[in-house]
Design a protein around this motif. Sequence first.
Motif, PDB file in Angstrom:
ATOM      1  N   LEU A  54       0.873  -1.191   0.000  1.00 55.56           N
ATOM      2  CA  LEU A  54       0.000   0.000   0.000  1.00 55.56           C
ATOM      3  C   LEU A  54       0.904   1.233   0.000  1.00 55.56           C
ATOM      4  CD1 LEU A  54      -2.965  -0.306   2.553  1.00 55.56           C
ATOM      5  CD2 LEU A  54      -3.093   0.448   0.197  1.00 55.56           C
ATOM      6  N   HIS A  55       2.048   1.081   0.679  1.00 59.91           N
ATOM      7  CA  HIS A  55       3.100   2.101   0.660  1.00 59.91           C
ATOM      8  C   HIS A  55       4.232   1.556  -0.203  1.00 59.91           C
ATOM      9  CE1 HIS A  55       1.102   3.247   4.630  1.00 59.91           C
ATOM     10  NE2 HIS A  55       0.781   4.167   3.732  1.00 59.91           N
ATOM     11  N   GLY A  56       4.607   2.315  -1.228  1.00 60.70           N
ATOM     12  CA  GLY A  56       5.480   1.773  -2.278  1.00 60.70           C
ATOM     13  C   GLY A  56       6.917   1.504  -1.890  1.00 60.70           C
ATOM     14  N   GLU A  57       7.332   1.936  -0.683  1.00 63.08           N
ATOM     15  CA  GLU A  57       8.735   1.711  -0.298  1.00 63.08           C
ATOM     16  C   GLU A  57       8.828   0.673   0.818  1.00 63.08           C
ATOM     17  OE1 GLU A  57       6.918   3.116   1.784  1.00 63.08           O
ATOM     18  OE2 GLU A  57       7.903   4.588   3.027  1.00 63.08           O
ATOM     19  N   GLU A  58       7.710  -0.022   1.080  1.00 63.35           N
ATOM     20  CA  GLU A  58       7.705  -1.025   2.149  1.00 63.35           C
ATOM     21  C   GLU A  58       7.867  -2.416   1.537  1.00 63.35           C
ATOM     22  OE1 GLU A  58       5.105   1.752   5.194  1.00 63.35           O
ATOM     23  OE2 GLU A  58       4.293  -0.203   4.662  1.00 63.35           O
ATOM     24  N   THR A  59       9.127  -2.771   1.309  1.00 62.30           N
ATOM     25  CA  THR A  59       9.428  -3.946   0.487  1.00 62.30           C
ATOM     26  C   THR A  59       9.272  -5.284   1.216  1.00 62.30           C
ATOM     27  OG1 THR A  59      11.693  -3.277   0.957  1.00 62.30           O
ATOM     28  CG2 THR A  59      10.920  -2.956  -1.281  1.00 62.30           C
ATOM     29  N   PHE A 140       0.297  -6.118   4.882  1.00 62.63           N
ATOM     30  CA  PHE A 140       1.700  -6.055   5.329  1.00 62.63           C
ATOM     31  C   PHE A 140       2.292  -4.663   5.172  1.00 62.63           C
ATOM     32  CE2 PHE A 140       0.913 -10.497   4.642  1.00 62.63           C
ATOM     33  CZ  PHE A 140       1.581 -11.080   5.712  1.00 62.63           C
ATOM     34  N   HIS A 141       2.909  -4.203   6.256  1.00 61.55           N
ATOM     35  CA  HIS A 141       3.584  -2.902   6.276  1.00 61.55           C
ATOM     36  C   HIS A 141       4.939  -3.035   6.946  1.00 61.55           C
ATOM     37  CE1 HIS A 141       0.194  -0.226   5.079  1.00 61.55           C
ATOM     38  NE2 HIS A 141      -0.495  -1.310   5.399  1.00 61.55           N
ATOM     39  N   THR A 142       5.710  -1.937   6.892  1.00 61.97           N
ATOM     40  CA  THR A 142       6.975  -1.869   7.633  1.00 61.97           C
ATOM     41  C   THR A 142       6.998  -0.535   8.373  1.00 61.97           C
ATOM     42  OG1 THR A 142       8.317  -0.639   6.033  1.00 61.97           O
ATOM     43  CG2 THR A 142       8.110  -3.001   5.658  1.00 61.97           C
TER      44      THR A 142
END
Length: 314
Positions: A54-59, A140-142
């Motif tokens: 959902l957030h493009g830099e949370e790999t 899933f997020h970071t």
Amino acid sequence: MKSISINDQEIAPGENKTVILNSYELHTKSSIKIPVHVIRSKKPGPTILFSAGLHGEETNGIEIIRKLVGREEVQNLKCGTIIAIPVINIVSFLYSTRDLPDGKDLNRCFPGTKNGSLGSRIAYDLMKHIIPLIDFGIDFHTGGAKINNFPQIRCVFDFPENLAIAKKFSAPLIIDSKYRDGTLRKEAAKKNKPILVFEGGESMRFDYLSINEGLSGCLRLMKAYKMLDLDIPNNTVVKIKNDTWIRAGESGLFHMNASNGTYIRKNDLLGVICNPFGEVEHKILSHVDGYIVGINNQPVVNEGDALIHLGMED
Ligand SMILES: [Zn+2]
């Protein structure tokens, strides 16, 4: 068992297929398409959503879903359906950014509208085509800018269904986390579709502990519903009801002395901030008994910066 349909693409029982959530045209006339893996058994069972990016830099989450979908047991489900979206925010993933090109956070655009901005349209399509199909899901997020989160499930303790799913997933930490406006989690909950958030590691960096915990959690959850047959031991789960941050007492170079995920006691030495031009050292002591649930990895900090996230047991 019937076929299910995602934006007019049919997926029959027993079929594994990658479909497209929708296509969005950019100002360059390039189109952005969001692939959705659908894996179905012929036998009835729950439908679980696993979504990331959902957030493009949370790999880390993107890698968790890549690994999950590649497994033979997952490709041959014993019952039920998996809907896996490795990258929801394709356009931000292209540029390794958290937000969309117009500056919006996609996870504040829910429930979205059909004719809204890009984020609003993606949110609308997820709510229209995916959420009605699922029983529950994990998103899933970071951690964000330089914050490394110890692998954790965030959910609302007041809803027993949330906690039951969290226990099956068995991440090392389960943290009570209220709903926020505009999020996928809140809007799905309004439709009685529990979505729990997994947080692990930090943005723009693979964290293998978090990737392995995220993957194992998905497999445990599926095992709990007899969707596959695997032996994965549960973690000793710690339930965190309240949290607090330790902030920088002064500006300088921050050194952490304690490890993420560990239990610490009040007055334990957790780190130091050094003046880069001299010998001065400012000690960072814990003000509570609790677990370290997240750490700021940035070496240079300013007075007041959030440094260490602490969670207190339920
Ligand atoms: Zn995120």
